[in-house]
Design an enzyme around this catalytic site. Structure first.
Site, PDB file in Angstrom:
ATOM      1  NE  ARG A 109     -10.593  17.838 -15.986  1.00 42.66           N
ATOM      2  CZ  ARG A 109     -11.204  18.246 -17.099  1.00 42.66           C
ATOM      3  NH1 ARG A 109     -10.489  18.576 -18.173  1.00 42.66           N
ATOM      4  NH2 ARG A 109     -12.520  18.327 -17.157  1.00 42.66           N
ATOM      5  CG  ASP A 110      -0.972  14.690 -18.732  1.00 46.10           C
ATOM      6  OD1 ASP A 110      -0.712  13.878 -19.642  1.00 46.10           O
ATOM      7  OD2 ASP A 110      -0.120  15.074 -17.892  1.00 46.10           O
ATOM      8  CB  ILE A 111      -0.503  14.111 -13.388  1.00 49.08           C
ATOM      9  CG1 ILE A 111      -0.460  14.369 -11.910  1.00 49.08           C
ATOM     10  CG2 ILE A 111       0.875  13.883 -13.982  1.00 49.08           C
ATOM     11  CD1 ILE A 111      -0.006  13.176 -11.088  1.00 49.08           C
ATOM     12  CG  ASN A 162       4.036  11.122 -27.756  1.00 54.40           C
ATOM     13  OD1 ASN A 162       4.139  11.751 -28.799  1.00 54.40           O
ATOM     14  ND2 ASN A 162       3.796  11.710 -26.587  1.00 54.40           N
ATOM     15  CG  HIS A 175      -1.126   7.473 -23.415  1.00 55.08           C
ATOM     16  ND1 HIS A 175      -0.118   6.567 -23.173  1.00 55.08           N
ATOM     17  CD2 HIS A 175      -0.524   8.687 -23.513  1.00 55.08           C
ATOM     18  CE1 HIS A 175       1.031   7.202 -23.125  1.00 55.08           C
ATOM     19  NE2 HIS A 175       0.828   8.484 -23.342  1.00 55.08           N
ATOM     20  CG  MET A 176      -5.798  10.323 -28.688  1.00 49.46           C
ATOM     21  SD  MET A 176      -7.453  10.051 -29.373  1.00 49.46           S
ATOM     22  CE  MET A 176      -7.066   8.895 -30.679  1.00 49.46           C
ATOM     23  CG  HIS A 177      -1.113  13.111 -25.099  1.00 51.93           C
ATOM     24  ND1 HIS A 177      -0.651  13.574 -23.879  1.00 51.93           N
ATOM     25  CD2 HIS A 177      -0.313  12.070 -25.422  1.00 51.93           C
ATOM     26  CE1 HIS A 177       0.393  12.845 -23.503  1.00 51.93           C
ATOM     27  NE2 HIS A 177       0.621  11.923 -24.420  1.00 51.93           N
ATOM     28  CD  GLU A 218       7.203  11.580 -20.152  1.00 50.81           C
ATOM     29  OE1 GLU A 218       6.280  11.602 -19.319  1.00 50.81           O
ATOM     30  OE2 GLU A 218       7.854  12.577 -20.504  1.00 50.81           O
ATOM     31  CB  VAL A 219       2.754   6.136 -19.558  1.00 55.54           C
ATOM     32  CG1 VAL A 219       1.893   5.029 -18.947  1.00 55.54           C
ATOM     33  CG2 VAL A 219       3.114   7.180 -18.498  1.00 55.54           C
TER      34      VAL A 219
HETATM   35  P1  5GP Z   1       3.522  10.056 -23.100  1.00 62.80           P
HETATM   36  O1  5GP Z   1       4.783  10.874 -23.110  1.00 62.80           O
HETATM   37  O2  5GP Z   1       3.784   8.640 -22.669  1.00 62.80           O
HETATM   38  O3  5GP Z   1       2.767  10.139 -24.387  1.00 62.80           O
HETATM   39  O4  5GP Z   1       2.586  10.749 -22.040  1.00 62.80           O
HETATM   40  C1  5GP Z   1       2.399  10.290 -20.751  1.00 62.80           C
HETATM   41  C2  5GP Z   1       1.562  11.332 -20.029  1.00 62.80           C
HETATM   42  O5  5GP Z   1       1.055  10.755 -18.851  1.00 62.80           O
HETATM   43  C3  5GP Z   1       2.339  12.583 -19.632  1.00 62.80           C
HETATM   44  O6  5GP Z   1       1.730  13.723 -20.231  1.00 62.80           O
HETATM   45  C4  5GP Z   1       2.234  12.600 -18.106  1.00 62.80           C
HETATM   46  O7  5GP Z   1       2.103  13.890 -17.578  1.00 62.80           O
HETATM   47  C5  5GP Z   1       1.015  11.730 -17.847  1.00 62.80           C
HETATM   48  N1  5GP Z   1       1.049  11.019 -16.576  1.00 62.80           N
HETATM   49  C6  5GP Z   1       2.074  10.270 -16.110  1.00 62.80           C
HETATM   50  N2  5GP Z   1       1.764   9.741 -14.916  1.00 62.80           N
HETATM   51  C7  5GP Z   1       0.501  10.150 -14.634  1.00 62.80           C
HETATM   52  C8  5GP Z   1      -0.371   9.928 -13.528  1.00 62.80           C
HETATM   53  O8  5GP Z   1      -0.052   9.238 -12.567  1.00 62.80           O
HETATM   54  N3  5GP Z   1      -1.602  10.521 -13.575  1.00 62.80           N
HETATM   55  C9  5GP Z   1      -2.002  11.283 -14.649  1.00 62.80           C
HETATM   56  N4  5GP Z   1      -3.219  11.814 -14.578  1.00 62.80           N
HETATM   57  N5  5GP Z   1      -1.201  11.521 -15.694  1.00 62.80           N
HETATM   58  C10 5GP Z   1       0.038  10.963 -15.691  1.00 62.80           C
END
Ligand code: 5GP
Length: 114
Positions: A28-30, A86, A99-101, A94-95
């Site tokens: 689950r997303d944080i 993304n 990854h797929m949301h 951001e990461v």
């Molecule tokens: P991006 O913008 O890279 O597609 O999404 C990165 C996602 O990772 C964001 O929705 C953010 O909330 C989530 N995220 C970042 N750090 C962590 C973490 O330490 N744990 C979890 N569960 N989600 C994270």
């Protein structure tokens, strides 16, 4: 250096893991943007879609199979959901671990903010 997602995958950092196998991990997303917001991540560190190779096609296809399975498990398969990946700055990534949301559980609105 391991990505934050690799640390979740190997158990160094805690997360609410909802699925794991030898190819992918889902948790689950944080900072959830919808009632269901799960990240489906290849266990292999692939920074962005730009870095994937033919060798990764099976794993990336498997991410969709896991998304389908989790959508059903979370009860959003029939109501509907959105899968999003993304890439880089304009994509809002951001990461830097591919990854797929999986978003669902409410009407998600238009695809892009205006
Ligand atoms: P991006 O913008 O890279 O597609 O999404 C990165 C996602 O990772 C964001 O929705 C953010 O909330 C989530 N995220 C970042 N750090 C962590 C973490 O330490 N744990 C979890 N569960 N989600 C994270």
């Amino acid at each position: 250096m391991a990505t934050i997602f690799s640390k979740i995958i190997n158990g160094e950092i805690k997360a609410d893991i909802v699925y794991q196998d030898d190819q992918v991990t889902a948790f689950r997303d944080i900072n959830p943007q919808a009632p269901v917001h799960i990240l489906i991540v290849p266990n292999k560190e692939i920074p962005t879609v730009n870095d994937m190779t033919e060798e990764d096609e099976q794993t990336i296809g498997h991410m969709f199979t896991v998304a389908k399975l989790l959508a059903a498990k979370e009860g959003v398969a029939e109501s509907g959901y959105r899968l999003l990946v993304n890439c880089n700055r304009d994509g809002g990534q951001e990461v830097f671990h591919l990854h797929m949301h999986l978003f669902g559980g409410r009407p998600l609105g238009p695809m892009l903010a205006r």
